[in-house]
Design a protein around this motif. Structure first.
Motif, PDB file in Angstrom:
ATOM      1  N   ILE A  73       0.849  -1.236  -0.067  1.00 19.34           N
ATOM      2  CA  ILE A  73       0.043  -0.117  -0.206  1.00 19.34           C
ATOM      3  C   ILE A  73       0.884   1.352   0.192  1.00 19.34           C
ATOM      4  N   ILE A  74       0.635   2.185  -0.788  1.00 22.01           N
ATOM      5  CA  ILE A  74       1.338   3.531  -1.147  1.00 22.01           C
ATOM      6  C   ILE A  74       0.155   4.607  -0.548  1.00 22.01           C
ATOM      7  N   LYS A 295      -2.347  -4.811  -5.053  1.00 21.89           N
ATOM      8  CA  LYS A 295      -1.666  -3.595  -4.575  1.00 21.89           C
ATOM      9  C   LYS A 295      -2.418  -2.318  -4.623  1.00 21.89           C
ATOM     10  N   ALA A 296      -2.338  -1.450  -3.551  1.00 24.69           N
ATOM     11  CA  ALA A 296      -3.340  -0.188  -3.700  1.00 24.69           C
ATOM     12  C   ALA A 296      -2.382   1.030  -3.579  1.00 24.69           C
ATOM     13  N   MET A 297      -2.819   2.243  -4.170  1.00 25.17           N
ATOM     14  CA  MET A 297      -2.648   3.530  -3.750  1.00 25.17           C
ATOM     15  C   MET A 297      -3.795   4.001  -3.153  1.00 25.17           C
ATOM     16  N   LEU A 298      -3.440   4.718  -1.841  1.00 22.73           N
ATOM     17  CA  LEU A 298      -4.586   5.469  -1.111  1.00 22.73           C
ATOM     18  C   LEU A 298      -4.546   6.824  -1.297  1.00 22.73           C
ATOM     19  N   TRP A 299      -5.666   7.553  -2.281  1.00 19.66           N
ATOM     20  CA  TRP A 299      -5.655   9.032  -2.246  1.00 19.66           C
ATOM     21  C   TRP A 299      -6.377   9.554  -1.064  1.00 19.66           C
ATOM     22  N   ALA A 300      -5.584  10.504  -0.445  1.00 18.80           N
ATOM     23  CA  ALA A 300      -6.338  11.076   0.813  1.00 18.80           C
ATOM     24  C   ALA A 300      -5.409  12.199   1.102  1.00 18.80           C
ATOM     25  N   HIS A 301      -6.006  12.984   2.134  1.00 15.76           N
ATOM     26  CA  HIS A 301      -5.051  14.079   2.677  1.00 15.76           C
ATOM     27  C   HIS A 301      -3.889  13.692   3.423  1.00 15.76           C
ATOM     28  N   ASN A 302      -3.013  14.439   3.487  1.00 15.44           N
ATOM     29  CA  ASN A 302      -1.639  14.204   4.092  1.00 15.44           C
ATOM     30  C   ASN A 302      -1.755  13.754   5.391  1.00 15.44           C
ATOM     31  N   PHE A 303      -2.854  14.342   6.268  1.00 14.33           N
ATOM     32  CA  PHE A 303      -2.953  13.852   7.609  1.00 14.33           C
ATOM     33  C   PHE A 303      -3.910  12.660   7.679  1.00 14.33           C
ATOM     34  N   HIS A 304      -4.140  12.118   6.702  1.00 11.74           N
ATOM     35  CA  HIS A 304      -4.659  10.761   6.951  1.00 11.74           C
ATOM     36  C   HIS A 304      -3.818   9.658   6.538  1.00 11.74           C
ATOM     37  N   VAL A 305      -2.938   9.952   5.508  1.00 15.11           N
ATOM     38  CA  VAL A 305      -1.950   8.741   5.204  1.00 15.11           C
ATOM     39  C   VAL A 305      -0.661   8.962   5.844  1.00 15.11           C
ATOM     40  N   MET A 318      -4.843   7.374   9.912  1.00 16.12           N
ATOM     41  CA  MET A 318      -4.857   6.223   9.171  1.00 16.12           C
ATOM     42  C   MET A 318      -3.810   5.572   9.116  1.00 16.12           C
ATOM     43  N   GLY A 319      -2.669   6.357   8.656  1.00 15.15           N
ATOM     44  CA  GLY A 319      -1.496   5.818   8.179  1.00 15.15           C
ATOM     45  C   GLY A 319      -0.645   5.326   9.288  1.00 15.15           C
ATOM     46  N   SER A 320      -0.930   5.729  10.543  1.00 17.22           N
ATOM     47  CA  SER A 320      -0.272   5.181  11.700  1.00 17.22           C
ATOM     48  C   SER A 320      -0.592   3.824  11.980  1.00 17.22           C
ATOM     49  N   HIS A 321      -2.030   3.559  11.679  1.00 14.28           N
ATOM     50  CA  HIS A 321      -2.618   2.201  11.776  1.00 14.28           C
ATOM     51  C   HIS A 321      -1.976   1.050  10.725  1.00 14.28           C
ATOM     52  N   LEU A 322      -1.815   1.452   9.636  1.00 16.93           N
ATOM     53  CA  LEU A 322      -1.363   0.751   8.530  1.00 16.93           C
ATOM     54  C   LEU A 322       0.070   0.566   8.936  1.00 16.93           C
ATOM     55  N   ALA A 323       0.680   1.488   9.132  1.00 14.07           N
ATOM     56  CA  ALA A 323       2.294   1.285   9.352  1.00 14.07           C
ATOM     57  C   ALA A 323       2.644   0.241  10.285  1.00 14.07           C
ATOM     58  N   ARG A 324       1.798   0.248  11.520  1.00 11.80           N
ATOM     59  CA  ARG A 324       1.778  -0.608  12.794  1.00 11.80           C
ATOM     60  C   ARG A 324       1.581  -2.092  12.308  1.00 11.80           C
ATOM     61  N   ASP A 325       0.587  -1.974  11.302  1.00 16.16           N
ATOM     62  CA  ASP A 325       0.148  -3.228  10.817  1.00 16.16           C
ATOM     63  C   ASP A 325       0.700  -3.976   9.880  1.00 16.16           C
ATOM     64  N   TYR A 330       3.872  -0.836   4.060  1.00 13.43           N
ATOM     65  CA  TYR A 330       3.112   0.471   3.776  1.00 13.43           C
ATOM     66  C   TYR A 330       4.083   1.452   3.558  1.00 13.43           C
ATOM     67  N   ARG A 331       4.129   2.647   2.686  1.00 15.88           N
ATOM     68  CA  ARG A 331       4.960   3.561   2.764  1.00 15.88           C
ATOM     69  C   ARG A 331       3.993   4.730   2.225  1.00 15.88           C
ATOM     70  N   ALA A 332       4.137   5.919   2.903  1.00 16.76           N
ATOM     71  CA  ALA A 332       3.465   7.139   2.899  1.00 16.76           C
ATOM     72  C   ALA A 332       4.226   8.329   2.022  1.00 16.76           C
ATOM     73  N   ILE A 333       3.615   8.976   1.211  1.00 19.79           N
ATOM     74  CA  ILE A 333       4.183  10.191   0.316  1.00 19.79           C
ATOM     75  C   ILE A 333       3.334  11.196   0.809  1.00 19.79           C
ATOM     76  N   GLY A 334       4.096  12.328   1.347  1.00 26.50           N
ATOM     77  CA  GLY A 334       3.297  13.686   1.453  1.00 26.50           C
ATOM     78  C   GLY A 334       3.597  14.522   0.316  1.00 26.50           C
ATOM     79  N   LEU A 335       2.446  15.309   0.003  1.00 23.74           N
ATOM     80  CA  LEU A 335       2.737  16.381  -0.879  1.00 23.74           C
ATOM     81  C   LEU A 335       2.615  17.894  -0.270  1.00 23.74           C
ATOM     82  N   SER A 336       3.458  18.771  -0.739  1.00 19.58           N
ATOM     83  CA  SER A 336       3.238  20.175  -0.061  1.00 19.58           C
ATOM     84  C   SER A 336       3.657  21.277  -1.328  1.00 19.58           C
ATOM     85  N   TYR A 337       3.484  22.393  -0.921  1.00 18.97           N
ATOM     86  CA  TYR A 337       3.643  23.635  -1.926  1.00 18.97           C
ATOM     87  C   TYR A 337       4.171  24.623  -1.300  1.00 18.97           C
ATOM     88  N   ALA A 338       4.724  25.540  -2.146  1.00 17.76           N
ATOM     89  CA  ALA A 338       5.485  26.588  -1.680  1.00 17.76           C
ATOM     90  C   ALA A 338       4.508  27.954  -1.595  1.00 17.76           C
TER      91      ALA A 338
END
Length: 443
Positions: A73-74, A295-305, A318-325, A330-338
């Motif tokens: 899962i990404i 295998k799945a990519m989860l499309w969600a807010h930064n502070f869900h993944v 959500m990502g904390s539970h997936l990382a624990r399990d 499970y790997r998380a990618i955050g997106l930001s902007y300037a």
């Protein structure tokens, strides 16, 4: 005059204080020296993403194969539910995950019934009009041109896949229990225990939203409704294993139960924690039941993944539970902007384009920017750099706008960066997402 003398041992080790550095002697302040060192370290690691074009076949995403090795899962975040660039880069990321790493499932932070109807569309069932299909989304955030482009590509890919795997969509949120009941009504048998349990709840919810009223009711008033919810789930579980749509019905009944429990929690933080724990459980259940081995990519807010919440917040995403399990599966990618704008709802209504305050000059977003529209940084490697590792001991500003926003205010919140994400995509400038041409329900 008193002279500051350095111990010989420190000089022998190459140590020199800020006032003795060459940069200082060249007229730079200590802050400029630090920021220069951080920028130099980032530039050695940043991998440019040169185009927003979703179907571009160039070297922008060559990192995907290694980054996703042995990953199931990404989690693909977004710094706003209304950034066109974040949506476009996630569109491109999913296509690369399909091509390079065998991903087949797009999970969306949307109600299960919405995801089911989008899944029907990409599989070629029903109308071939994507806008008509996307009217099923309860929230305006997903009714955008950027999301449309990805769903159309998935449908076209399925039509030409030959013997290749089918691309699928799943919604893993719990925020539309009434929609879950309506879809269950379409799929459930016309008679029997499940039919009777469903009819009881449908009559109860006819013309109102019982979930909004539960907490205000006395225990004896809400008891029949909650008993009906329990009976609904029990009736689904009692269906024979080979019953048509059993897994779908089970997921729908589960979201009704989850929404009912959430409606009774005493405060917003508890409700947010319950929602994210439920979403993580839904993802695991859906991949085990409806999409085994995929295998799945989860499309969600930064502070869900993300694997941890924003700094100082009593929130387990959500990502904390997936990382624990799942650990490293499970790997998380955050997106930001300037800088730039996002689409959101402000005090005057909306959703409308709203300008965000630029990131601070010393921020990650600003220091990492080169000439490309965006860069990817693998944080697993970045933390090996001593300059970055010492910087990220403290919280780092990162984009975190939801569906509501006040124009001109900061779009960034502090986060423990390496703990939260495995990688980041940093966008130079955000523009507002593009709503579909026809009006849609605003929630």
């Amino acid at each position: 005059m008193r002279f500051r003398l350095l111990p010989l041992a420190l000089l022998a080790l190459g140590f020199s204080p800020a006032w003795a550095t060459p940069a200082n002697l060249n007229g730079q302040s200590g802050t400029e020296v630090v920021q220069g060192a951080r920028r130099e370290a980032l530039m050695t690691l940043a991998q440019p993403i040169t185009t927003l074009t979703a179907n571009a076949l160039n070297a922008d995403f060559t990192w995907v194969a290694e980054f996703t090795r042995n990953v199931q899962i990404i989690g693909a975040g977004e710094g706003s539910h209304g950034s066109a660039e974040h949506f476009q880069f996630k569109d491109r990321l999913f296509r690369e995950l399909v091509r390079q790493a065998g991903f087949t499932v797009l999970g969306i932070e949307a109600a299960f019934d919405d995801g089911y109807r989008m899944d029907q569309y990409v599989r070629g069932f029903g109308s071939d009009d994507p806008v008509m299909a996307m009217r099923q989304f309860d929230f305006w955030t997903w009714q955008t041109q950027e999301m449309r482009d990805l769903l159309v590509w998935m449908r076209q890919s399925n039509q030409t896949r030959g013997k290749g795997p089918e691309l699928r969509v799943m919604g893993f949120d719990l925020q539309d229990p009434a929609g879950s009941l309506r879809l269950m009504q379409e799929l459930a048998p016309d008679a029997g225990r499940l039919h009777d349990a469903l009819q009881t709840l449908l009559i109860w919810s006819l013309g109102n939203e019982p979930w909004a009223e539960l907490k205000a009711q006395r225990a004896e008033e809400r008891a029949p409704f909650l008993e009906g919810v329990t009976e609904l789930l029990g009736a689904v579980q009692a269906l024979p294993p080979a019953s048509p749509d059993r897994e779908v019905l089970h997921s729908l009944a589960q979201t009704v139960r989850q929404a009912s429990i959430r409606a009774l929690v005493p405060d917003g933080t508890t409700g947010a924690n319950l929602r994210d724990a439920a979403m993580a459980g839904n993802v695991r259940q859906l991949l085990a039941g409806l999409f085994p081995g995929q295998k799945a990519m989860l499309w969600a807010h930064n502070f869900h993944v993300s694997k941890v919440g924003a700094h100082g917040q009593p929130y387990r995403p959500m990502g904390s539970h997936l990382a624990r399990d799942l650990g490293t599966r499970y790997r998380a990618i955050g997106l930001s902007y300037a800088e730039g704008e996002v689409r959101a709802i402000d005090t005057q209504g909306g959703p409308v384009p709203l300008k965000v305050a630029p990131a601070r000059p010393e921020s990650l977003d600003m220091l990492a920017m080169g000439s490309a529209p965006a860069v990817f940084i693998d944080l697993r490697r970045a933390v090996l750099n001593p300059v970055l590792r010492s910087w990220w001991v403290n919280p780092v500003d990162f984009a975190g706008v939801g569906a509501l926003f006040t124009a001109g205010t900061s779009a960034h919140v502090p986060i423990e960066l390496p703990a939260a994400f495995d990688g980041v995509i940093l966008v130079r400038r955000s523009t507002a997402s593009t709503l579909l041409s026809s009006s849609a329900p605003q929630r």
